[in-house]
Design a protein around this motif. Structure first.
Motif, PDB file in Angstrom:
ATOM      1  N   LEU A 184       0.817  -1.210   0.000  1.00 38.58           N
ATOM      2  CA  LEU A 184       0.000   0.000   0.000  1.00 38.58           C
ATOM      3  C   LEU A 184       0.854   1.263   0.000  1.00 38.58           C
ATOM      4  O   LEU A 184       0.520   2.246  -0.666  1.00 38.58           O
ATOM      5  N   THR A 185       1.977   1.222   0.701  1.00 37.09           N
ATOM      6  CA  THR A 185       2.880   2.376   0.730  1.00 37.09           C
ATOM      7  C   THR A 185       3.361   2.731  -0.669  1.00 37.09           C
ATOM      8  O   THR A 185       3.378   3.901  -1.062  1.00 37.09           O
ATOM      9  N   ILE A 186       3.732   1.729  -1.458  1.00 39.95           N
ATOM     10  CA  ILE A 186       4.211   2.011  -2.816  1.00 39.95           C
ATOM     11  C   ILE A 186       3.040   2.210  -3.775  1.00 39.95           C
ATOM     12  O   ILE A 186       3.153   2.940  -4.769  1.00 39.95           O
ATOM     13  N   LYS A 187       1.885   1.608  -3.488  1.00 42.87           N
ATOM     14  CA  LYS A 187       0.709   1.799  -4.348  1.00 42.87           C
ATOM     15  C   LYS A 187       0.270   3.261  -4.354  1.00 42.87           C
ATOM     16  O   LYS A 187      -0.088   3.798  -5.403  1.00 42.87           O
ATOM     17  N   VAL A 188       0.309   3.928  -3.215  1.00 42.00           N
ATOM     18  CA  VAL A 188      -0.089   5.338  -3.198  1.00 42.00           C
ATOM     19  C   VAL A 188       0.901   6.191  -3.991  1.00 42.00           C
ATOM     20  O   VAL A 188       0.516   7.198  -4.583  1.00 42.00           O
ATOM     21  N   VAL A 189       2.157   5.760  -4.044  1.00 42.95           N
ATOM     22  CA  VAL A 189       3.150   6.467  -4.861  1.00 42.95           C
ATOM     23  C   VAL A 189       2.816   6.294  -6.338  1.00 42.95           C
ATOM     24  O   VAL A 189       2.758   7.261  -7.089  1.00 42.95           O
TER      25      VAL A 189
END
Length: 95
Positions: free
Chosen positions: A12-17
């Protein structure tokens, strides 16, 4: 269970990026890696994410059982905020 939550957090951390920077090839590759870990290695499916008030809410299926978790927005968006604050440090290079 902790492995699943760690993998969801990382994904999720990289998905928002990647949602904000769809042209970012490194972020796209990293998102694919974490999604593969979730789906193929850990058997997670049907992942749904909603953002409400101060949290990201995640619903997913693991071992045939629907489960829920949540993460504070500031925890998930820390990487995105770092990129936005210092974009020169996170340049996107073509393949």
């Amino acid at each position: 269970m902790k492995k699943v939550l760690d993998a969801i957090y990382n994904w999720l951390t990289i998905k928002v990026v990647i949602d904000e920077r769809p042209e970012d090839q490194a972020a796209a590759e990293t998102e694919t890696l974490f999604r593969t870990i979730l789906t193929e290695d850990l058997g997670v499916s049907e992942i749904q994410v909603t953002k409400e008030s101060d949290f990201y809410y995640i619903t997913y299926v693991k071992d045939g059982v629907q489960q829920n978790t949540r993460f504070p927005i500031e925890l998930i968006e820390v990487m995105l905020n770092q990129i936005n604050e210092s974009p020169e440090r996170y340049q996107n290079f073509p393949e």
